[in-house]
Enzyme design. Sequence first.
Site, PDB file in Angstrom:
ATOM      1  N   THR A   1      42.454  46.682  38.553  1.00  0.00           N
ATOM      2  CA  THR A   1      43.484  46.208  38.628  1.00  0.00           C
ATOM      3  C   THR A   1      43.829  45.001  37.663  1.00  0.00           C
ATOM      4  OG1 THR A   1      43.024  45.046  40.544  1.00  0.00           O
ATOM      5  CG2 THR A   1      44.403  46.982  40.923  1.00  0.00           C
TER       6      THR A   1
ATOM      7  N   LYS B   1      35.500  46.922  41.458  1.00  0.00           N
ATOM      8  CA  LYS B   1      36.316  46.221  41.140  1.00  0.00           C
ATOM      9  C   LYS B   1      36.666  45.089  41.765  1.00  0.00           C
ATOM     10  CE  LYS B   1      40.591  46.354  42.040  1.00  0.00           C
ATOM     11  NZ  LYS B   1      41.343  45.568  42.831  1.00  0.00           N
TER      12      LYS B   1
ATOM     13  N   THR C   1      41.943  42.793  46.358  1.00  0.00           N
ATOM     14  CA  THR C   1      40.911  44.094  47.082  1.00  0.00           C
ATOM     15  C   THR C   1      39.774  44.016  46.049  1.00  0.00           C
ATOM     16  OG1 THR C   1      42.955  45.292  47.727  1.00  0.00           O
ATOM     17  CG2 THR C   1      40.947  46.305  47.085  1.00  0.00           C
TER      18      THR C   1
ATOM     19  N   GLU D   1      40.076  36.329  38.241  1.00  0.00           N
ATOM     20  CA  GLU D   1      41.329  36.146  37.588  1.00  0.00           C
ATOM     21  C   GLU D   1      41.529  34.528  36.843  1.00  0.00           C
ATOM     22  OE1 GLU D   1      44.028  37.045  40.510  1.00  0.00           O
ATOM     23  OE2 GLU D   1      44.220  39.080  40.381  1.00  0.00           O
TER      24      GLU D   1
ATOM     25  N   ASN E   1      49.036  35.288  38.942  1.00  0.00           N
ATOM     26  CA  ASN E   1      49.237  35.702  40.208  1.00  0.00           C
ATOM     27  C   ASN E   1      50.563  35.341  40.297  1.00  0.00           C
ATOM     28  OD1 ASN E   1      47.076  36.682  41.803  1.00  0.00           O
ATOM     29  ND2 ASN E   1      45.907  35.087  40.790  1.00  0.00           N
TER      30      ASN E   1
END
Lengths: 393, 393
Positions: free
Chosen positions: B145, B171, B182, B265, B388
């Site tokens: 993702t 992932k 997730t 991230e 985000n």
Amino acid sequence: MDDFTCPGFRAAGIAVGIKKADTLDLALIVNDTPVGAAALFTENRVKAAPVVLSMERIKKTLPRAVLVNSGCANACTGPEGRKDADILTGLVAKELSLSPGEILAASTGVIGQRLPRRRIEDALPRLVADLSPRGFGRVARAIMTTDTLPKCIMRRFSAQGREFTILGMAKGAGMICPNLATMLSFVVTDFPLSGGSLENEVRRAADASFNAITIDGDMSTNDTVMVMTGGDASFRPKSDDIVRFSDMLSDLMGDLARQLVRDGEGATKFVTITVSNAPDTKAARATAFRIANSPLVKTAVFGQDPNWGRIMGAVGCVADGFNPLLADIYFNDIPVVRGGVGCGDEKEAQAAKVMRQREYAVIVDLHSGTASFTAYTCDLSVDYVKINADYRS
Amino acid sequence: MDDFTCPGFRAAGIAVGIKKADTLDLALIVNDTPVGAAALFTENRVKAAPVVLSMERIKKTLPRAVLVNSGCANACTGPEGRKDADILTGLVAKELSLSPGEILAASTGVIGQRLPRRRIEDALPRLVADLSPRGFGRVARAIMTTDTLPKCIMRRFSAQGREFTILGMAKGAGMICPNLATMLSFVVTDFPLSGGSLENEVRRAADASFNAITIDGDMSTNDTVMVMTGGDASFRPKSDDIVRFSDMLSDLMGDLARQLVRDGEGATKFVTITVSNAPDTKAARATAFRIANSPLVKTAVFGQDPNWGRIMGAVGCVADGFNPLLADIYFNDIPVVRGGVGCGDEKEAQAAKVMRQREYAVIVDLHSGTASFTAYTCDLSVDYVKINADYRS
């Protein structure tokens, strides 16, 4: 706020050079007609020297003054840091002709650095000379760290035909929740309540205000809320009077707490998170804080994205005897989730509009009881990261 | 990774248009010689439809395949979402001539949106046709993702003169910890372990890897770790063989977990947080995670500021039977705190140098016992907030 006064109290705020720029960083509040005092301290097991000192002293003696500095937390400074606090409050006592045990202390700023004690010692006579009934606005400024605005509120109320004043100051708590930045608040009043009644009222008011913006146990080394009462000790408050005082205190502390969130580091949003119809207050509170503390929720608030899945995810992390799939979620009056399932794109578009406002509410109805709790939070912005990455440099 | 194979397993990854761009987003792994399976699922009480489906099925039947998609979590989608998962796995079963109960499912992406079921239905024959022994690299890409890199690892080991393979894909989990994004991982091996022994090994390996980067109970609606074993069911693993397998599995999962953190991230730093000499593992773990999850610590890591006071503050928030003021703190081998007190400016300057590295360790020695725990974390960067805040837009 520079004309705020409370009968029987004096205050001062001066610049001593603890902080870098020529800004106010040392403050003193003196209670000339002391009646009572109550304080709440951080539950962090790493407590700053002034916290330990104040906890010890308030148990033994009615405090008459509090010395506060910003720019240095005097935390993790060992026995030397405690000695600094002892010496400085001792000198304040001398200047005021009081005993050292009557002086409390509070500090905020960087952890692990020693106070520039000599510089403060030299400045104490100037600080005491600066005391005045109108000094509270300067206290509010002298306790600021990353706050952008001073917070100082005054309320008046009457009881048995007499006028009383409550005057409160506070400084902010970084990201507010989760926070490790210090929250300080000082409240003075000439409503002469003392002992257990005062402690109860302070605890109750704090639970719905400062403790609604700071998650339990996730407190800084220096958090302190102090309430000092003074005035006419012969005045006997009736239960109606105490109710009025209680309302005023809750109102004042609530207002200060909300000002702290509004002025959170880098905050662009102020969000009220209400969890209703929970099985009990503990579950309501845990759920509200789980949402309020989620970095993913907070970044979505910053991004004005009605990404309610992150709220559902937070709700599902709370294991407290309710079925999260019964939950409804609203942004103000716009439903985005009913029974754990999304209400569709149209509602989301309306919620996105709500999120463009500076302030709004998120309501989570758990449909699992009758308890509720409201927490206050701000967003997690790019500026929050910049402020905290650069704080010491 | 496109030449990675594991005997008896086939895999496929194709682009179906669940994600916006023309990127891989649907994957299938098939076990042609199934022996065992074990899986760990999110403890979040809001579980996505595929999680509920897989939890039910793995209890009853030995799974033979797993269908995975990215771009849509199929969470908070109600009975309709579950129906989507039932229908799609049913069609996969049909294509593979298996029973629906033998097909598991996993999804990742935005919560609250329905799967584009028709589009996936139409693509299933193409997905099955794409199955090949060399398809695992495509699976690793199809489950991404916000990851910037696919994660796929292969290890070989021998037992009783035979060669075995373990092959794992994963992932990422957003900010990793605290996370609500997730984490998915799929591991296949021709080492034919099954039943309770397999479950024990998977749990043990996950505790020191995926559960060392994800705080307990703070999991997404979709987190899933699945291990499928196959091969020669007549092979009887000896206890030595199982130890070797266990080491390999731990090594592989640990490697995948660390890759997830490195690719967190917006992450610019990878930090190993080791809490040693704690009274017990629970306290060590709670302390390590409290540090690893503190936004103030994570922003200081981003800012390369050896602000150890924030680490002490985090340590003091853990109420687990030790005195935080005994703590020593190191950045790699540089001590910055001894017995709860700072080691001075020179050591801080050396620590600041350590913090300029891409990867380093923070060691907190509690001097209160013999237990230890290591958690892995990344920094909280400006880019984390940007990613985000913009995730869905």
